[in-house]
Design a protein around this motif. Sequence first.
Motif, mmCIF file in Angstrom:
data_model
loop_
_atom_site.group_PDB
_atom_site.id
_atom_site.type_symbol
_atom_site.label_atom_id
_atom_site.label_comp_id
_atom_site.label_asym_id
_atom_site.label_seq_id
_atom_site.Cartn_x
_atom_site.Cartn_y
_atom_site.Cartn_z
ATOM 1 N N GLY A 171 -1.084 11.151 1.835
ATOM 2 C CA GLY A 171 -2.333 10.517 2.839
ATOM 3 C C GLY A 171 -3.114 10.241 3.101
ATOM 4 O O GLY A 171 -3.759 9.796 2.258
ATOM 5 N N ILE A 172 -4.154 10.408 3.628
ATOM 6 C CA ILE A 172 -5.461 10.233 4.363
ATOM 7 C C ILE A 172 -5.704 10.700 4.834
ATOM 8 O O ILE A 172 -5.638 11.489 6.516
ATOM 9 C CB ILE A 172 -5.694 8.558 4.782
ATOM 10 N N GLY B 198 -9.869 -3.316 -1.659
ATOM 11 C CA GLY B 198 -10.560 -2.606 -0.844
ATOM 12 C C GLY B 198 -10.740 -4.158 0.223
ATOM 13 O O GLY B 198 -10.897 -3.646 1.700
ATOM 14 N N GLY C 276 -6.782 -2.616 -6.131
ATOM 15 C CA GLY C 276 -6.857 -2.364 -4.825
ATOM 16 C C GLY C 276 -8.313 -3.703 -4.740
ATOM 17 O O GLY C 276 -9.399 -3.186 -5.626
ATOM 18 N N ALA D 65 -10.410 5.179 1.048
ATOM 19 C CA ALA D 65 -10.997 6.773 2.054
ATOM 20 C C ALA D 65 -10.695 7.295 -0.318
ATOM 21 O O ALA D 65 -10.946 7.926 0.038
ATOM 22 C CB ALA D 65 -9.003 6.943 2.014
ATOM 23 N N ASP D 66 -9.710 6.558 -1.016
ATOM 24 C CA ASP D 66 -10.335 7.175 -2.011
ATOM 25 C C ASP D 66 -10.722 6.079 -3.234
ATOM 26 O O ASP D 66 -9.663 5.106 -3.834
ATOM 27 C CB ASP D 66 -8.414 7.875 -2.360
ATOM 28 N N ALA E 197 1.132 8.868 5.373
ATOM 29 C CA ALA E 197 1.293 7.589 6.117
ATOM 30 C C ALA E 197 1.846 7.475 6.588
ATOM 31 O O ALA E 197 2.880 6.731 6.271
ATOM 32 C CB ALA E 197 -0.069 7.193 5.335
ATOM 33 N N ASN F 237 0.964 -1.286 -0.314
ATOM 34 C CA ASN F 237 -0.434 0.272 -0.283
ATOM 35 C C ASN F 237 1.135 1.597 0.131
ATOM 36 O O ASN F 237 0.592 2.304 -0.549
ATOM 37 C CB ASN F 237 -0.916 -0.717 1.158
ATOM 38 N N LEU G 297 -6.848 -3.944 4.488
ATOM 39 C CA LEU G 297 -6.600 -3.781 6.033
ATOM 40 C C LEU G 297 -7.339 -4.570 6.735
ATOM 41 O O LEU G 297 -7.214 -5.398 7.693
ATOM 42 C CB LEU G 297 -6.795 -2.149 5.825
ATOM 43 N N ALA G 298 -8.298 -5.240 6.015
ATOM 44 C CA ALA G 298 -9.833 -6.235 6.789
ATOM 45 C C ALA G 298 -8.459 -6.955 6.901
ATOM 46 O O ALA G 298 -8.372 -8.054 8.299
ATOM 47 C CB ALA G 298 -10.559 -5.863 6.230
ATOM 48 N N LYS H 138 2.568 1.935 -3.089
ATOM 49 C CA LYS H 138 1.085 1.944 -4.713
ATOM 50 C C LYS H 138 0.590 3.526 -4.163
ATOM 51 O O LYS H 138 0.946 4.242 -4.869
ATOM 52 C CB LYS H 138 0.330 1.341 -4.479
ATOM 53 N N SER I 251 -8.038 3.546 -5.244
ATOM 54 C CA SER I 251 -7.900 2.147 -4.862
ATOM 55 C C SER I 251 -7.911 1.362 -6.548
ATOM 56 O O SER I 251 -8.015 0.226 -6.433
ATOM 57 C CB SER I 251 -8.894 1.974 -4.016
HETATM 58 P P1 ADP Z 1 -6.955 -1.282 -0.994
HETATM 59 O O1 ADP Z 1 -7.292 -2.577 -2.190
HETATM 60 O O2 ADP Z 1 -8.242 -0.301 -1.863
HETATM 61 O O3 ADP Z 1 -5.822 -0.925 -1.140
HETATM 62 P P2 ADP Z 1 -6.670 -2.077 1.560
HETATM 63 O O4 ADP Z 1 -7.908 -2.486 2.661
HETATM 64 O O5 ADP Z 1 -5.323 -2.421 1.347
HETATM 65 O O6 ADP Z 1 -8.245 -1.863 0.966
HETATM 66 O O7 ADP Z 1 -7.076 -0.335 1.656
HETATM 67 C C1 ADP Z 1 -7.816 0.539 2.274
HETATM 68 C C2 ADP Z 1 -7.699 2.025 1.942
HETATM 69 O O8 ADP Z 1 -7.351 2.876 3.035
HETATM 70 C C3 ADP Z 1 -7.400 2.087 0.384
HETATM 71 O O9 ADP Z 1 -8.125 2.436 -0.703
HETATM 72 C C4 ADP Z 1 -6.975 3.288 0.202
HETATM 73 O O10 ADP Z 1 -8.137 4.435 0.270
HETATM 74 C C5 ADP Z 1 -6.367 3.800 1.821
HETATM 75 N N1 ADP Z 1 -4.878 3.239 1.776
HETATM 76 C C6 ADP Z 1 -4.045 2.606 3.040
HETATM 77 N N2 ADP Z 1 -2.839 2.513 2.488
HETATM 78 C C7 ADP Z 1 -2.380 3.801 2.149
HETATM 79 C C8 ADP Z 1 -1.569 5.061 2.028
HETATM 80 N N3 ADP Z 1 -0.326 4.080 2.522
HETATM 81 N N4 ADP Z 1 -1.799 6.220 1.459
HETATM 82 C C9 ADP Z 1 -2.617 6.133 1.479
HETATM 83 N N5 ADP Z 1 -3.925 5.776 1.462
HETATM 84 C C10 ADP Z 1 -4.177 4.867 1.466
#
Ligand code: ADP
Length: 269
Positions: A201-202, A229, A227, A217-218, A256, A162, A232-233, A165, A222
């Motif tokens: 950032g977020i 989604g 991604g 978040a975006d 972040a 993440n 992180l879960a 990316k 993603s």
């Molecule tokens: P995804 O497959 O969308 O990356 P994740 O569960 O890994 O799903 O992350 C959830 C969301 O958290 C992402 O869609 C993104 O919006 C945000 N995110 C995660 N890591 C970062 C980061 N390092 N910088 C900015 N946003 C992040």
Amino acid sequence: KELTFDVTLRMVEATGTLILSFQDITHEAEAGQMRRDFVANVSHELRTPLTALMGFIETLSGPAKDDPAARERFLNIMSGEAERMNRLVGDLLSLSRVEAEERIKPTTSVNLTDILTITLRNLNPLAVDNDVKLVAEFGTDPLPLRGDPDQLLQVFTNLVENAIKYGGKNNTVEIKTETSLRDPALRGPAMRVSVVDHGPGIDPVHLPRLTERFYRADSHRSRALGGTGLGLAIVKHILSRHRGRLKIMSELGKGACFKVILPLDGAEV
Ligand code: ADP
């Protein structure tokens, strides 16, 4: 907070007494709602690439049948959509496996330094492709804990991936470790691993929900980055199995920091 009750009315035949009883089923009702939302989300996420695939199959078997340039372009897009579905199914399987094992305490002796080193080695090609510099700020001392090596590798892989990316091109991603002899929440020695990027950032409003399945978040970014989604879960469930925690700190425009806190051998958890 809204509560849900199950209400029953019974009559004791002998005395004719009416008994009205309430049972708090808020938890079950919430779990049911979450399950329904999850199924709806999965269906939606699968249907989007599937609809695209069906459209391209139709075009390829009709209008674009004898156009080799169009064929090649469409086949490329179709392969991307199929990969997206494959990633989603892979992440769903990981999530369900992790959930099934969540109550089984891991017992394997693991050296966290090795796991971090393997994570960085595996992700080096992705970093090079993105012009990202990976900086390891940890030594070679072994950091012993009880854990599941594959799952811990997945935690750090998801976080560093993440950071690479979302951090964007020409970024630096730092991976640092610190040991704390007495972590207040874990009542014992703990290991903290931070994954820091200097990307966009977020927005802090998203932070409390970021580890929910399919929460993004975006959303546009993603999806554009492939991604699912679910990353992180999956991280959250693996850390919960390891009696660990995830702390996320970020501000828009300031990068972040994802901090993993894990109990080391000897913590009373
Ligand atoms: P995804 O497959 O969308 O990356 P994740 O569960 O890994 O799903 O992350 C959830 C969301 O958290 C992402 O869609 C993104 O919006 C945000 N995110 C995660 N890591 C970062 C980061 N390092 N910088 C900015 N946003 C992040």
